[in-house]
Design a protein around this motif. Sequence first.
Motif, PDB file in Angstrom:
ATOM      1  N   ASN A  54      -4.455  -9.439 -15.407  1.00  0.00           N
ATOM      2  CA  ASN A  54      -3.629  -8.311 -14.943  1.00  0.00           C
ATOM      3  C   ASN A  54      -3.807  -7.549 -15.469  1.00  0.00           C
ATOM      4  O   ASN A  54      -3.583  -7.462 -16.083  1.00  0.00           O
ATOM      5  N   THR A  55      -3.743  -6.501 -14.492  1.00  0.00           N
ATOM      6  CA  THR A  55      -3.514  -5.222 -15.076  1.00  0.00           C
ATOM      7  C   THR A  55      -2.675  -4.729 -15.132  1.00  0.00           C
ATOM      8  O   THR A  55      -2.430  -3.371 -15.653  1.00  0.00           O
ATOM      9  N   GLY A  56      -0.993  -5.485 -14.781  1.00  0.00           N
ATOM     10  CA  GLY A  56       0.179  -4.739 -15.156  1.00  0.00           C
ATOM     11  C   GLY A  56       1.003  -3.560 -13.236  1.00  0.00           C
ATOM     12  O   GLY A  56       1.468  -3.321 -13.828  1.00  0.00           O
ATOM     13  N   ARG A  57      -0.647  -3.415 -13.011  1.00  0.00           N
ATOM     14  CA  ARG A  57      -0.329  -2.837 -12.040  1.00  0.00           C
ATOM     15  C   ARG A  57       0.676  -3.345 -10.478  1.00  0.00           C
ATOM     16  O   ARG A  57      -0.615  -4.371 -10.288  1.00  0.00           O
ATOM     17  N   ASN A  58       1.460  -3.298  -9.984  1.00  0.00           N
ATOM     18  CA  ASN A  58       2.053  -3.965  -9.071  1.00  0.00           C
ATOM     19  C   ASN A  58       2.047  -2.411  -7.549  1.00  0.00           C
ATOM     20  O   ASN A  58       2.032  -1.599  -8.246  1.00  0.00           O
ATOM     21  N   LYS A  59       1.828  -3.618  -6.247  1.00  0.00           N
ATOM     22  CA  LYS A  59       1.333  -2.949  -5.012  1.00  0.00           C
ATOM     23  C   LYS A  59       2.433  -3.712  -4.466  1.00  0.00           C
ATOM     24  O   LYS A  59       2.371  -4.212  -4.153  1.00  0.00           O
ATOM     25  N   LYS A  60       3.165  -2.889  -3.873  1.00  0.00           N
ATOM     26  CA  LYS A  60       4.527  -3.795  -3.038  1.00  0.00           C
ATOM     27  C   LYS A  60       4.291  -2.966  -1.116  1.00  0.00           C
ATOM     28  O   LYS A  60       4.308  -2.126  -0.998  1.00  0.00           O
ATOM     29  N   VAL A  61       4.629  -3.763  -1.061  1.00  0.00           N
ATOM     30  CA  VAL A  61       4.013  -3.456   0.527  1.00  0.00           C
ATOM     31  C   VAL A  61       5.551  -4.297   1.385  1.00  0.00           C
ATOM     32  O   VAL A  61       5.912  -5.409   1.028  1.00  0.00           O
ATOM     33  N   THR A  62       5.729  -3.505   3.019  1.00  0.00           N
ATOM     34  CA  THR A  62       6.634  -4.435   3.651  1.00  0.00           C
ATOM     35  C   THR A  62       5.762  -4.639   4.920  1.00  0.00           C
ATOM     36  O   THR A  62       4.773  -3.596   5.269  1.00  0.00           O
ATOM     37  N   LEU A  63       5.172  -6.272   5.459  1.00  0.00           N
ATOM     38  CA  LEU A  63       4.870  -5.780   6.553  1.00  0.00           C
ATOM     39  C   LEU A  63       5.592  -6.645   7.822  1.00  0.00           C
ATOM     40  O   LEU A  63       6.054  -7.937   7.043  1.00  0.00           O
ATOM     41  N   THR A  64       5.765  -6.404   8.553  1.00  0.00           N
ATOM     42  CA  THR A  64       7.016  -6.794   9.565  1.00  0.00           C
ATOM     43  C   THR A  64       6.261  -7.383  10.917  1.00  0.00           C
ATOM     44  O   THR A  64       5.093  -6.225  11.590  1.00  0.00           O
ATOM     45  N   ALA A  65       6.696  -8.500  11.050  1.00  0.00           N
ATOM     46  CA  ALA A  65       5.433  -9.240  11.884  1.00  0.00           C
ATOM     47  C   ALA A  65       6.137  -9.222  13.687  1.00  0.00           C
ATOM     48  O   ALA A  65       7.557  -9.562  13.479  1.00  0.00           O
TER      49      ALA A  65
END
Length: 546
Positions: A54-65
């Motif tokens: 675990n690098t400790g980095r987070n990637k946040k995204v929103t996926l709208t279907a």
Amino acid sequence: MNSINRRSLLVAGLGVAGAGALAACSSGSGASGSPALVNPSGSTVVAAEKKRRNTGRNKKVTLTAARAMLDLGGGVMADSWAFSGQTPGKELRLSAGDTLEAELSNQLPDRTPTSIHWHGIALRTDMDGVPPATQAAVRAGSNFTYRFITETPGTYFFHPHVGVQLDRGLYAPLIVEDPREPLQYDDEWVLVLDDWVDGVTGTPDQVFAELKQGMGGMDMGGASPSPSGSSGHDMGDMGGMDMGDMSMNMDSSGSASASPSGSGGMSMQFMLMGAESTLLGGDAGDVKYPYHLVNGRVPNDPDVYTGKPGRRVRLRIINAGGDTAYRVALGGHKLTITHTDGFPVQHQQVDALLVGMGERYDVLVTLADGVFPLVALAEGKNAKGMALVRTGSGSAPKPTVRPKELDGMTMSASQMKAADDVRLETRKADRVHRIELTGGMDKYDWGINGKRFDMSNPTANPILVDQGERVRLDFVNKTDMWHPIHLHGHTYQLGTGGPRKDTTIVLPKKTVSVFFDADNPGRWMLHCHNAYHGEAGMMALVAYQA
């Protein structure tokens, strides 16, 4: 209005019931005497997740279907579903060890439930996106956040795991970069291949409804049925059909289509007849698609990669199709295969590459000077997708072009070897399971070990493993058709030294043995990645005992 099949109604009901219902059916043993299984969100799964790099980095995204009107190029518009209004959806790219936080917002019409499966990723089982086995379906108008560590570098993609939604526009690449990348190259080009019907000639639900009628639903005019268990449906099987029951047409691809003449005959708007491939061992596919796409574009208005001569480019090739294997070649070039399904292989130089549904391949190519067709031949279907590589002046080749490389040295995973650093250590299997692939086109009764998967009771008759075991699965294809078999949450090795894979082609009447280490506790689907075979029942649950 889009039709909603039985499975969608079931998972919608679980979505309404919420996580509590899922937890209730996940609490351990089922009927009296049945084994207790690892809970998808239990302490064993949590402990395994904590051990991941675990690098400790987070990637946040929103996926709208949501419903989307998609421009496929050349004036072709498709009324379909997609993530954030485009297909393929926007690529997600992380580094190995990063945590992905992806919020799914379900804005699909007709109260349609959905989910996201992260194809090929070894992640925690409650984030795998398979209602109702690992989560409740995400109801229309609701959100759900997937959160997991992307531990292993490679080329992956994501798509729904509800009904036949895979065959709409709801998919996108997921690239996990290696911070210690050993390959030397100048650029990357991600290529997503797809067979397309939705919103053009029908919907995947309509396709499935027609296929479920089976060849046995036709009036064969007293002709003998095809052999028991046969999945073959070439024109030779049609010799005794009562043609008075339907009008028959052959389109430019050699595909047969038919419509009822009013006397009760079976509709054949979508079923493909006469698709044959030596590479696939015979019958190549079930479905007639009006288009084959590369990066969401039709051949007469293709996606174009612009580069410079002499540059070395990494192609990441993903087959997101529902029913089509593709033979891929770049005119005027050799391809050097470096990876399959995210894992490195011993490098092989080839003219063309066979890619089944759900498979991914990475290749290196050194670009020549000019304009070159990147062709994805729909194997056995007399059709293709196409993109272009432009490094200099010249006119674009016509959509009908067929590079000679397509008829040259063509390789599939069965001919490859794992790179030394990812080959499994030699070890005797602790457990062996025979996985018979069964069924056929006559009744469209695809199954595993003679049984169709029961989505209303997903933990019935699981394929059991224990944590720490070396497991051998023998895929025994009893049918007359090829199947790309995908295991969630793990990579297996083909034989004792073959490539590491999560999806592999099993040819008709052949057996493929694979090995994996049971190191990711949970509940995992094992299924044919032909969207229609899987939905018809060619699925099973691989479950860790508690």
